[in-house]
Every structure is written in structure tokens, then in C-alpha cells.
Design an enzyme around this catalytic site. Sequence first.
Site, PDB file in Angstrom:
ATOM      1  CD  GLU A  47       4.048  -3.310  -8.265  1.00  9.65           C
ATOM      2  OE1 GLU A  47       2.847  -3.660  -8.366  1.00  9.65           O
ATOM      3  OE2 GLU A  47       5.005  -4.058  -8.531  1.00  9.65           O
ATOM      4  CB  SER A  55      -0.919   0.014   1.222  1.00 10.73           C
ATOM      5  OG  SER A  55      -0.177   0.290   2.398  1.00 10.73           O
TER       6      SER A  55
END
Length: 485
Positions: A255, A234
Amino acid sequence: MIESYLLKNIAGYIDGQWVDKADSGETTEVFNPANGKTLAEIPYMAADETRRAIDAAKAARANVPDVKTRREWLEDCVEALTEEKEEIGRILCLEHGKPWKEAQGEVDYAASFFRYYAETMEDALAPQKLEEEAKNCKWTIYKRSIGVAGLITPWNFPIGMIAKKIAPALAAGCPVVIKPATETPLTMIAMFQIMHERLDLPKGMINLVMGSSKDIGGELMSNFDVPVISFTGSTGVGQLLVEQSKDHVKKLSLELGGNAPFIVLDDADLESAAENLIANKFRGGGQTCVCANRIFVQSKIYDKFSKMVVDKVKALKVGDGMDEDIDVGPLINKAGFDKVHDHVKDALSKGAELVAGKHPDELDSDKNLFYPPTVITGVTHDMKCCQEETFGPLVPMIKFETDEDALKMGNDTVFGLASYIFGKDEKRAHKIISNLHFGHCGYNTGTGPAAHAPFGGMLHSGVGREGGEEGLMEFVEAQTVPDGS
């Protein structure tokens, strides 16, 4: 409880040894989301175990072999993953819920990263002699292993995500400490079993710690001996890692979350666009960072395209991923189910129309985690399903008039991971693509990342890249050597 010859040890792995108990004695259970049954009980580790793993990895640096040997490790992983695809896929299906056939496809995807880096690492890591002399010196650029790498992976791709990280890390000569998601650690354990049995690795080269995200992540971030962290998860956690990295100026590859626009122009091949949307949206039950989250359809074709999508969605089969011909499995947990439920309910309360799926009043996460594939039309950008990443099997259809409108709404997000556009006029489509702030933009395809190409996000979707030579360079430091002799 799960049984598998690849799960002889339901344990962590530190310094070449299986560790079946946490120092605290704590454990946590792994559940099958399709039926709620317990699959396994794993040790719930924390900072002390992580510190030992880091120490083991640091010691392994002195024994990292040459490029040729490391390439053989990766080749052996390709062979093992290919041979064990069905069994790894079964384990993955049971702990994640995605259909067994799809899970096996993820194993193939994982193998592709080991294969790509095995094929390219020697050339990519070779010293580069600069042709031009400067300051009366000859110049050579060496690509050195950055050191111990901390790899933190999410639950939605239990083997795909670790392959994207560990393959280039090992190629670069970085010992690793891995923390998998506690929802899906069994696939990772199976992979470690394979590597333990088949690869002649130095002790401490690979380490697996499972348990407290706060304690394990905290130790990886605060420990000077871990110069690089690769994290997928997240945006909120990624922002925390950025804050925690400042003391040691760690290199971060992040990411993070997405909010992917899927734009269908009025000159698109609608059948192809609809098929690609279904394949993209419902992979993993919609629980992927790259799946379409906002579907923008030009007004001229909106009704026709919506009907095509609804017909295809209604044909999808939902159920236990181990059953035959299942297209969509359960969501990972109650929180995931409830978020989709909330997004649908919010949209309907603001005027959207439910055209496929069940009304949220008919659904209850306490009964099961199977959320039916759902399509809503008449969606506006103020609804939660446009402002947040749904991470589930919801298709919100948004009408737009002009190309400028599509571009403006597509970019109306702090995220910049993946995007998609469909249209036959290449010049027109690429004008939009060039102005979309997303690291990945599929043109007339809903396909996601591939091993040979760099993938990563812009804005709040992260920094760094995975895949391609760029992914290897995340684990490498360039050392410049001017030679005046």
C-alpha cells in the site's frame, strides 16, 4: 520520559523474549511532536537481529496450532484492545500527536480487523471440494499458510496499520517479523506487551525488530525464509522492494502513496460534502494516504462551497492532542511541516489565494510543528500541491466546469489509492466512478477503509489488498489436490 504499565519493556521482541539492547549498542530516541520532549530511547537494531527473528519465526512454523486456537488469539486481541483503548490511545497520541480521542478511535479500528478475521477465518480457510470431477479425479483446494511474513508499517497509523497485517497473518498461521516506524514504535511495543501477557503463542510466532530501515528491510528482502512481505509506505520504497524481491520471487502486498481527488458536483448536498471533507482531510492532521489531496468543485457552486469549508476550517482547534477539545495536533516532524510549508508557498507564488490559515512567512518549523489548517483557492493543476501528496492540513480548491473535466483532472496522477465524489444523481456519479482509476472511491462519503472490505491501490499506489477475505488470501497459498483413488 513516558511511563505506562504497557511499556514495562522498551525493547524489541525475538523468539518470545524481550531484547532491550541492539547488537551494536546503538539507540534512537522517540519524541513527542507536540513539545519536542523525548519519550523513550529504543534499541536501534539491524540485520543480525532481524536474521535471528526470521530464524525464530521459521522454527515457530512447526508449532502453529489449529484454526480454532488461532481464532482464540484474535478474539483475545479484540478483548485486550477494547479494555486498554484509553491507555493505548494515550501512548499513540504522545508519540504521533493525533488527538487522544482520535487515537482511541484508531484502537477501535485496529480491533475491528482482529474481530473480522476471528469471525470469518474458519470458513475462508476451509478446504474447498470442487463439485465437478476432471481427469477421473476428485479435486480439493487447500489454503495453506505461506510461511514467515515480514510486516513493515508506517508512523501515521501506529496500531491501525499493524492490525490490518498481523490479524490476517496470524489467522492464516504465518509467524511474523514486524518492523515499525522509528517515529512511532511505542504503540507497537504496547501491543506486543499485551500479546506477550495474554496470548499463549508459540515462541517465535511474533517478533519485533526496530531500527535501520535499510538493514532490517534488506534482510527481510534477501532472506529466502521470508516468502511474503506486506509493506505500507512511500511509493519510492515500494518500488525498491519490488526490485529487491526478484531474486526469491517474493509475494508482495504494497500500500503506497496517494493523491486523492475529492470531487464535488453541482447537484451535491454541500453541507454534507463540506462536513465529510473536514472529517476526511484533517484526520491525523492530514497525514494519511487516503485523505483528500485535490479538491475539485464545479464552478456553479465553487464560491459557496469554498466559503462553507473556510468557515468550518476556521472553527478547528489546533494544539497538543492530550488537551481537551483539540481537533488537529502537530505534524510528525520538521520534514513533514516543511513540505506543507513549501506546497503553500509554491501555490501562492503561482496565483493561489490564501483564504484560511496563516501565510507561510509567519510559520517556522524550528519553533513548533503545529501547522494551522489552511485553505487556498484559485489552485491550478501545475502547483506542487496537485502534483505531489502534501500529507498535511492543506485544502487546495480547484474549479472545474464539466464532468469530463473533473474526471480528466482526477485521473491526472500516477497514483490510484483513494478518491471521493459527491452528487445526488447516482447514475451521473457512478459514470464518473467507473472511470476513476482508484482502488477506493467514496460516494457521498469521505470514509476510508473498513475491516470487512478489501482496500488497496492501483497504478503507483501499490498491489494487493488489505481487509476482507482478499486481505487474508495475501498470507495464503492455494494448493490443488486431485485425488485419483
